[in-house]
Motif scaffolding. Structure first.
Motif, mmCIF file in Angstrom:
data_model
loop_
_atom_site.group_PDB
_atom_site.id
_atom_site.type_symbol
_atom_site.label_atom_id
_atom_site.label_comp_id
_atom_site.label_asym_id
_atom_site.label_seq_id
_atom_site.Cartn_x
_atom_site.Cartn_y
_atom_site.Cartn_z
ATOM 1 N N LEU A 17 0.828 -1.197 0.000
ATOM 2 C CA LEU A 17 0.000 0.000 0.000
ATOM 3 C C LEU A 17 0.870 1.259 0.000
ATOM 4 O O LEU A 17 0.590 2.222 -0.731
ATOM 5 N N ALA A 18 1.938 1.226 0.782
ATOM 6 C CA ALA A 18 2.814 2.406 0.850
ATOM 7 C C ALA A 18 3.475 2.680 -0.501
ATOM 8 O O ALA A 18 3.631 3.831 -0.915
ATOM 9 N N GLN A 19 3.872 1.572 -1.176
ATOM 10 C CA GLN A 19 4.522 1.747 -2.472
ATOM 11 C C GLN A 19 3.546 2.222 -3.554
ATOM 12 O O GLN A 19 3.925 2.957 -4.469
ATOM 13 N N ALA A 20 2.311 1.816 -3.454
ATOM 14 C CA ALA A 20 1.327 2.154 -4.487
ATOM 15 C C ALA A 20 0.541 3.417 -4.172
ATOM 16 O O ALA A 20 -0.251 3.875 -4.996
ATOM 17 N N LYS A 21 0.756 3.988 -2.989
ATOM 18 C CA LYS A 21 -0.080 5.102 -2.537
ATOM 19 C C LYS A 21 -0.034 6.290 -3.490
ATOM 20 O O LYS A 21 -1.072 6.856 -3.857
ATOM 21 N N THR A 22 1.161 6.686 -3.909
ATOM 22 C CA THR A 22 1.288 7.864 -4.796
ATOM 23 C C THR A 22 0.574 7.632 -6.122
ATOM 24 O O THR A 22 -0.151 8.503 -6.623
ATOM 25 N N GLU A 23 0.775 6.445 -6.678
ATOM 26 C CA GLU A 23 0.138 6.101 -7.958
ATOM 27 C C GLU A 23 -1.383 6.106 -7.833
ATOM 28 O O GLU A 23 -2.092 6.664 -8.681
ATOM 29 N N ILE A 24 -1.891 5.484 -6.768
ATOM 30 C CA ILE A 24 -3.347 5.404 -6.580
ATOM 31 C C ILE A 24 -3.926 6.795 -6.324
ATOM 32 O O ILE A 24 -4.976 7.155 -6.862
ATOM 33 N N ALA A 25 -3.223 7.583 -5.500
ATOM 34 C CA ALA A 25 -3.710 8.927 -5.190
ATOM 35 C C ALA A 25 -3.808 9.773 -6.447
ATOM 36 O O ALA A 25 -4.780 10.515 -6.635
ATOM 37 N N ALA A 26 -2.806 9.674 -7.334
ATOM 38 C CA ALA A 26 -2.842 10.447 -8.575
ATOM 39 C C ALA A 26 -4.039 10.046 -9.432
ATOM 40 O O ALA A 26 -4.732 10.897 -10.024
ATOM 41 N N LYS A 27 -4.309 8.747 -9.497
ATOM 42 C CA LYS A 27 -5.441 8.259 -10.294
ATOM 43 C C LYS A 27 -6.767 8.740 -9.700
ATOM 44 O O LYS A 27 -7.641 9.240 -10.412
ATOM 45 N N LEU A 28 -6.903 8.613 -8.387
ATOM 46 C CA LEU A 28 -8.151 9.028 -7.741
ATOM 47 C C LEU A 28 -8.338 10.545 -7.800
ATOM 48 O O LEU A 28 -9.458 11.031 -7.981
ATOM 49 N N ASN A 29 -7.233 11.285 -7.649
ATOM 50 C CA ASN A 29 -7.326 12.752 -7.753
ATOM 51 C C ASN A 29 -7.835 13.163 -9.124
ATOM 52 O O ASN A 29 -8.688 14.049 -9.248
ATOM 53 N N ASP A 30 -7.278 12.511 -10.156
ATOM 54 C CA ASP A 30 -7.693 12.836 -11.523
ATOM 55 C C ASP A 30 -9.179 12.549 -11.726
ATOM 56 O O ASP A 30 -9.908 13.366 -12.308
ATOM 57 N N GLU A 31 -9.631 11.403 -11.224
ATOM 58 C CA GLU A 31 -11.045 11.040 -11.372
ATOM 59 C C GLU A 31 -11.952 11.998 -10.605
ATOM 60 O O GLU A 31 -12.996 12.428 -11.104
ATOM 61 N N LYS A 32 -11.543 12.350 -9.356
ATOM 62 C CA LYS A 32 -12.367 13.247 -8.552
ATOM 63 C C LYS A 32 -12.469 14.630 -9.195
ATOM 64 O O LYS A 32 -13.534 15.257 -9.219
ATOM 65 N N ARG A 33 -11.330 15.097 -9.724
ATOM 66 C CA ARG A 33 -11.328 16.438 -10.309
ATOM 67 C C ARG A 33 -12.130 16.486 -11.607
ATOM 68 O O ARG A 33 -12.838 17.462 -11.868
ATOM 69 N N LYS A 34 -12.033 15.427 -12.400
ATOM 70 C CA LYS A 34 -12.848 15.374 -13.615
ATOM 71 C C LYS A 34 -14.332 15.358 -13.255
ATOM 72 O O LYS A 34 -15.143 16.034 -13.903
ATOM 73 N N GLY A 35 -14.671 14.575 -12.254
ATOM 74 C CA GLY A 35 -16.068 14.523 -11.832
ATOM 75 C C GLY A 35 -16.544 15.863 -11.306
ATOM 76 O O GLY A 35 -17.679 16.290 -11.587
ATOM 77 N N ALA A 36 -15.678 16.562 -10.559
ATOM 78 C CA ALA A 36 -16.060 17.871 -10.016
ATOM 79 C C ALA A 36 -16.259 18.890 -11.130
ATOM 80 O O ALA A 36 -17.164 19.737 -11.060
#
Length: 506
Positions: free
Chosen positions: A229-248
């Protein structure tokens, strides 16, 4: 042939009709055109004209030499401006109100740690350790052949040796560093499952795939490491941020559109979505502002300008999609200034410069006419220049043969062309392109050409005349047939056929 007919939307009878008509035209016109012949005497005269040589003088009278002392009065400037309104037209200008809906409006949105963890847990298979495998495989269309290959390979033969008895249709291919997903795209899920559960060196198959029966050898296995989880956190956060911002962003667009649909004006709709508003200075449809030459619209807002200049003052604001994933923009015109001549006070220097240029051109023309008149009366061009009292370039000699103009590969000097339009002793003037002034040409001597010394030129000219005469005969013959048969164009049928071709894509 049938494929050709279908492609061209023709029937066999239509093709035969076209070919028959073409043959008929050739049989009718060829004998007529073949009779086109220019006599040798005519060709000799034309060839001699090409060898004609002319010499004379040419002078340039630049308008720049006549600008000294020119300064318009207020009344002259006003009169010139009034007579040339069209020259100073300013295109329609608009102030545009723009509210952007893009990444900058939602930059503060970010995924929480809980959302990142939930995504990781829902996609553990993606981050679990996985290996890659290098494989050798053979694909054959027959299951019996595949069984025989597998038996020989499992008995100790190499895959190539096991496949050899099956001939050229059983070629062995190698696939290096395959992931399970990549190999499933090649051989299908069933083969991928079997291969990635087998050990190194194992012979797998035969397994039926979309391409035939597959026998595979696992040549090597490279163990892969997954991600914590620690290793993948940055990658996952970037993906989720992009999705949240597009939705917003989409939510903001919907909020503004719903407000507009409900009758809100620009100010009310963007205020409901809490969008910042910018107002451009008066700009033209090019995006440039006369009042501020340094003003530039961002390139991604080009669609906004286009929409903003298509709207009427009271039209509903539009939500425009921007290029390069830049988001959206709400646009409405704040002020519209119709196209009109620029006020004289704002372009006084420009109008004054144009007046000076115009007066200088008039003076230059008068001087050129004076020089041409004196030269035609017997004075040399150089002599006629002396009485002007203005410093201009001296006259220069000019000479050429007519054939030089006929065979020139590039543009021919207007002065050189004029040399062959005047009779000996005569002079005339012409305008230099782009308002640079005038030129004067005088023909001093005309030396007739003698094509008898160049028989090859006569033959060339005769060939060209023959070709032109043949074409003329053919055209006249066709015209005579039309007159005799009283041929008329059926314009309605022609337009109907053209429309049919357009709708059928022909």
């Amino acid at each position: 042939y049938r494929a050709f007919l279908a492609q061209q939307r023709l029937s066999d009878s239509q093709v035969r009709q076209i070919l028959g008509a073409g043959l008929a035209r050739r049989l009718l016109i060829t004998p007529v055109a073949a009779s086109g012949h220019a006599p040798l005497g005519m060709a000799t005269v034309y060839a001699s004209m090409l060898l004609e040589e002319r010499s004379g003088e040419a002078a340039v009278i630049p308008a720049e030499a006549f600008r000294a002392g020119l300064q318009p009065s207020d009344s002259q400037l006003q009169q010139y401006y009034g007579a040339n309104h069209a020259r100073y037209m300013v295109p329609e200008q608009r102030e545009l109100r723009i509210a952007r809906i893009g990444p900058e409006q939602v930059a503060g949105l970010a995924a929480t740690d809980q959302e990142v963890m939930a995504y990781y847990n829902a996609n553990k298979a993606t981050y679990a350790p996985s290996d890659t495998r290098s494989l050798s495989q053979v694909v054959v269309p027959d299951q019996g052949i595949a069984n025989a290959i597998a038996e020989r390979a499992k008995g100790g033969a190499t895959l190539a040796a096991a496949a050899a008895p099956a001939g050229a249709n059983a070629a062995v291919t190698t696939l290096a560093d395959q992931t399970r997903q990549a190999y499933a795209g090649v051989a299908g899920d069933a083969a991928a499952t079997a291969v990635f559960t087998a050990g190194q060196g194992a012979i797998v198959g035969p397994i039926h795939s979309d391409f035939g029966w597959v026998v595979v050898k696992v040549d090597s296995i490279k163990a892969g490491s997954g991600k914590t989880l620690a290793q993948a956190k940055t990658e996952i956060a970037a993906k989720l941020n992009d999705e949240k911002r597009k939705g917003a962003i989409e939510e903001l667009v919907d909020k503004v559109q719903n407000a507009l649909d409900g009758g809100a004006n620009f100010t009310e709709a963007v205020a409901a979505a809490k969008l910042p508003v910018t107002t451009t200075p008066l700009i033209a449809s090019s995006g440039l502002a006369r009042s501020d030459p340094s003003f530039k619209m961002p390139p991604e807002l080009a669609p906004v300008i286009q929409s903003g200049f298509q709207m009427a003052q009271n039209d509903e604001p539009e939500i425009v999609t921007l290029s390069n994933s830049a988001g959206y923009a709400v646009v409405a015109p704040a002020e519209i200034v119709p196209a009109a001549p620029a006020p004289l006070a704002t372009i006084r220097a420009q109008v004054a410069g144009d007046w000076i240029n115009d007066q200088a051109m008039q003076r230059a023309r008068a001087a050129a006419m004076q020089i041409a008149a004196k030269a035609s009366a017997g004075m040399s061009v150089a002599g006629a220049l002396k009485g002007l009292g203005v410093a201009i370039p001296p006259a220069r000699p000019i000479s050429a043969r007519r054939i030089q103009i006929a065979t020139a590969q590039g543009p021919v000097s207007p002065a050189l062309k004029m040399l062959f339009t005047l009779s000996a002793g005569k002079s005339s003037l012409g305008a230099i392109p782009e308002g640079g002034g005038f030129y004067v040409v005088k023909v001093d001597k005309v030396t007739p050409g003698n094509a008898m010394v160049q028989p090859n030129l006569i033959a060339q000219v005769q060939g060209e005349l023959n070709q032109a005469a043949s074409q003329d005969y053919a055209e006249e013959f066709v015209a005579a047939i039309k007159r005799q048969l009283k041929v008329k164009r059926n314009n309605s049928a022609i337009e109907a056929f053209r429309a049919r071709l357009a709708t059928s894509g022909g």
